[in-house]
Design a protein around this motif. Structure first.
Motif, mmCIF file in Angstrom:
data_model
loop_
_atom_site.group_PDB
_atom_site.id
_atom_site.type_symbol
_atom_site.label_atom_id
_atom_site.label_comp_id
_atom_site.label_asym_id
_atom_site.label_seq_id
_atom_site.Cartn_x
_atom_site.Cartn_y
_atom_site.Cartn_z
ATOM 1 N N GLU A 183 1.201 -1.433 0.223
ATOM 2 C CA GLU A 183 -0.176 -0.176 -0.278
ATOM 3 C C GLU A 183 1.425 1.339 0.247
ATOM 4 O OE1 GLU A 183 -3.363 -0.053 2.807
ATOM 5 O OE2 GLU A 183 -3.681 2.022 1.764
ATOM 6 N N MET A 198 -5.736 1.295 -0.189
ATOM 7 C CA MET A 198 -6.840 -0.446 -0.498
ATOM 8 C C MET A 198 -7.039 -0.155 1.022
ATOM 9 S SD MET A 198 -2.985 -2.489 -1.206
ATOM 10 C CE MET A 198 -2.407 -2.052 -2.912
ATOM 11 N N GLY A 200 -10.463 -3.436 1.653
ATOM 12 C CA GLY A 200 -11.260 -4.204 0.964
ATOM 13 C C GLY A 200 -10.514 -5.975 0.534
ATOM 14 N N SER A 201 -10.543 -6.604 0.604
ATOM 15 C CA SER A 201 -9.626 -8.043 0.921
ATOM 16 C C SER A 201 -9.975 -8.982 1.448
ATOM 17 C CB SER A 201 -8.742 -7.924 2.341
ATOM 18 O OG SER A 201 -7.837 -6.588 2.228
ATOM 19 N N GLU A 227 -16.875 -0.338 2.311
ATOM 20 C CA GLU A 227 -15.370 -0.349 3.084
ATOM 21 C C GLU A 227 -14.342 0.156 2.240
ATOM 22 O OE1 GLU A 227 -14.711 -4.275 4.519
ATOM 23 O OE2 GLU A 227 -12.116 -3.482 4.477
ATOM 24 N N HIS A 261 -6.881 -7.607 -2.851
ATOM 25 C CA HIS A 261 -6.910 -6.306 -2.310
ATOM 26 C C HIS A 261 -7.954 -4.994 -3.294
ATOM 27 C CE1 HIS A 261 -5.310 -6.381 0.867
ATOM 28 N NE2 HIS A 261 -4.043 -6.788 0.584
ATOM 29 N N ALA A 289 -7.766 3.020 5.919
ATOM 30 C CA ALA A 289 -7.551 1.584 5.849
ATOM 31 C C ALA A 289 -7.140 1.228 6.826
ATOM 32 C CB ALA A 289 -6.358 1.718 3.838
ATOM 33 N N TYR A 313 3.639 -0.106 13.589
ATOM 34 C CA TYR A 313 2.562 -0.799 12.409
ATOM 35 C C TYR A 313 1.024 0.147 12.280
ATOM 36 C CZ TYR A 313 -1.961 -3.018 11.128
ATOM 37 O OH TYR A 313 -2.469 -3.651 11.200
ATOM 38 N N VAL A 332 1.933 -2.038 6.618
ATOM 39 C CA VAL A 332 0.882 -2.986 6.963
ATOM 40 C C VAL A 332 1.649 -4.255 6.049
ATOM 41 C CG1 VAL A 332 -1.315 -1.996 6.888
ATOM 42 C CG2 VAL A 332 0.042 -2.874 4.890
ATOM 43 N N ARG A 333 1.281 -5.675 6.936
ATOM 44 C CA ARG A 333 2.418 -6.898 6.411
ATOM 45 C C ARG A 333 3.683 -6.876 7.152
ATOM 46 N NH1 ARG A 333 -1.425 -7.212 2.412
ATOM 47 N NH2 ARG A 333 -3.584 -6.012 3.751
ATOM 48 N N ALA A 346 -1.713 -7.970 12.428
ATOM 49 C CA ALA A 346 -2.526 -7.961 11.095
ATOM 50 C C ALA A 346 -3.839 -7.249 11.578
ATOM 51 C CB ALA A 346 -2.675 -9.185 10.257
ATOM 52 N N GLY A 347 -4.170 -6.578 10.530
ATOM 53 C CA GLY A 347 -5.431 -5.719 10.945
ATOM 54 C C GLY A 347 -7.007 -5.667 9.557
ATOM 55 N N GLY A 349 -10.799 -4.002 8.258
ATOM 56 C CA GLY A 349 -11.501 -3.105 8.665
ATOM 57 C C GLY A 349 -13.197 -3.763 8.745
ATOM 58 N N GLU A 362 -8.705 -13.280 7.292
ATOM 59 C CA GLU A 362 -8.142 -12.625 6.260
ATOM 60 C C GLU A 362 -6.999 -12.309 7.131
ATOM 61 O OE1 GLU A 362 -10.923 -9.327 4.913
ATOM 62 O OE2 GLU A 362 -9.512 -7.934 5.417
ATOM 63 N N LYS A 366 -3.393 -12.504 6.024
ATOM 64 C CA LYS A 366 -2.548 -11.576 5.859
ATOM 65 C C LYS A 366 -0.626 -11.355 6.169
ATOM 66 C CE LYS A 366 -5.978 -7.551 5.647
ATOM 67 N NZ LYS A 366 -7.066 -6.756 5.648
HETATM 68 C C1 LIG Z 1 -4.663 -3.344 8.517
HETATM 69 C C2 LIG Z 1 -4.075 -4.338 7.685
HETATM 70 O O1 LIG Z 1 -4.074 -3.640 6.015
HETATM 71 C C3 LIG Z 1 -5.189 -2.433 5.533
HETATM 72 C C4 LIG Z 1 -6.542 -2.976 5.329
HETATM 73 C C5 LIG Z 1 -7.267 -3.710 4.228
HETATM 74 C C6 LIG Z 1 -9.042 -4.391 4.294
HETATM 75 O O2 LIG Z 1 -9.438 -4.721 5.850
HETATM 76 O O3 LIG Z 1 -8.979 -4.852 3.572
HETATM 77 C C7 LIG Z 1 -6.501 -4.020 3.059
HETATM 78 C C8 LIG Z 1 -4.643 -3.233 3.203
HETATM 79 C C9 LIG Z 1 -5.543 -2.391 3.827
HETATM 80 O O4 LIG Z 1 -5.184 -1.253 3.869
HETATM 81 C C10 LIG Z 1 -3.451 -5.034 7.420
HETATM 82 O O5 LIG Z 1 -2.524 -6.205 6.243
HETATM 83 O O6 LIG Z 1 -2.742 -5.184 8.762
#
Ligand SMILES: C=C(O[C@@H]1C=C(C(=O)O)C=C[C@H]1O)C(=O)O
Length: 377
Positions: A183, A198, A200-201, A227, A261, A289, A313, A332-333, A346-347, A349, A362, A366
């Protein structure tokens, strides 16, 4: 000495490295940290210091997710070269044995946090909130930053792989942020600004038909497009005071080895070239994001339900030169590394319609970006 040897030595000695598909930046040597009690203050001081600096000096490093906390930015000369970091970096010590691996919170605790986030959405306090969890790996020996960086670069050719030494005056043991992020927060070159938020994953599948089916499902998912929209709207709004032409087309699919993504390539032109990349970071970060929408309420909800210290992070990491040009990516990552401990973050949305169990899956996908680089050689 070959270029990979020189880079490997520099990384061992604490270099800051950003390796992308098109170019690599390495900042080495003794270089003063940018002082300041908060990330925001450090960004301002860095920009002021660059006005008086030699032409080859850049500010490079990381500001935390929470800009009221201090990050780690350093001022010093940097070298840039076309293409990614030259590999292999010599001196690889081989596989590190992982003695213990612990998810914090455990997956059920994370699903509970997602439910708590959903309750806040239903109560009307936020529209979107990004919630994270960690996986802590304890190895038998110290992690090697050159090894981790080599693996991250070779496994993620279209990401920005990074190694940033983190300042911590209270702590004598070196701490690092390493990762490979897809990102782009922003790139500023003269009056042109490019962003690629980014949100939506969906996890990738090793089975090609299923992988394509998942990417189609993501592209047409109402929940994921909503999202994503929060991020694009917030980015466009934050840019508007600074830019005259802002173009935000429809979202497109972007793949990492682990996840699909939705991404939007936003371009803009600055009204005034006195606006630097650092000014834009201060205005944009944290985008929804990694934070949520509305920003202030989302940050409060994260503080209440997540239970983690995110540190750098989900922060902004990158560099700026004496002309105000620069490139900043979203951390991220990524993982924080200290001695034998590696903490992967890792997070995801959360919006109305998010499923707590799907968010566990998800975030696990990640985490693979760093986990695979750290454990499978
Ligand atoms: C928060 C993270 O990634 C973010 C969250 C995303 C999502 O919620 O779909 C996608 C890409 C990143 O903007 C992460 O990887 O920890």
């Amino acid at each position: 000495m070959s270029e990979p040897e020189a880079v490997a030595l520099a990384v061992q000695a604490g270099a800051t490295v950003f390796s992308g598909e098109k170019s690599t930046l390495v900042q080495t040597g003794p270089r003063p940290p940018v002082p300041g009690g908060s990330g925001l203050e450090q960004l301002r001081r860095a920009a002021a210091a660059l006005e008086r600096a030699d032409p080859d000096v850049v500010v490079a490093g990381a500001v935390p997710f929470d800009l009221t906390r201090p990050g780690s930015l350093r001022l010093g000369p940097a070298r840039t070269a076309p293409g990614p970091l030259p590999l292999p970096l010599p001196g690889a010590r081989g596989q590190v044995t992982v003695a213990r691996s612990r998810p914090v919170p455990p997956p059920s605790g994370y699903a509970d946090a997602v439910r708590a986030g959903l309750a806040q959405i239903r109560a009307g306090r936020v529209d979107k909130v990004v919630l994270a969890r960690t996986l802590q790996l304890e190895a038998l020996d110290d992690w090697s930053i050159p090894d981790l960086l080599s693996e991250l670069v070779s496994r993620n050719p279209s990401a920005t792989a990074l190694a940033v030494p983190l300042d911590d005056p209270a702590d004598r043991q070196a701490r690092w942020l390493v990762g490979a992020t897809p990102e782009l927060l922003l790139r500023r070159r003269g009056p042109s600004v490019l962003l690629r938020p980014m949100a939506g994953s969906i996890p990738r599948s090793p089975e090609p038909d299923e992988d394509i089916r998942r990417s189609d499902a993501l592209l047409t998912s109402d929940k994921d497009r909503r999202e994503h929209r929060f991020v694009v709207d917030a980015v466009v709004e934050a840019l508007s005071p600074f830019c005259r032409t802002i173009t935000a087309p429809e979202p497109e699919l972007v793949a990492t080895p682990a996840v699909w993504h939705l991404a939007t390539r936003i371009t803009a032109l600055l009204n005034d070239t006195a606006t630097t990349s650092v000014d834009l970071v201060a205005a944009l970060h944290p985008t929804p994001a990694v934070g949520g929408s509305p920003r202030k309420a989302a940050l409060e909800v994260i503080g209440e339900v997540e239970g983690l210290d995110r540190g750098c992070y989900a922060g902004a990491v990158g560099w700026q030169d004496v002309h105000g040009d620069g490139e900043w990516v979203v951390a991220v990552r990524c993982a924080e590394v200290k001695g034998r401990t590696l903490r992967i973050f890792a997070g995801a949305g959360i919006v109305e319609g998010s499923d707590p169990d799907a968010e566990v899956v998800e975030t696990a996908a990640k985490m693979r970006t760093v986990l695979d680089a750290a454990t499978s050689r």
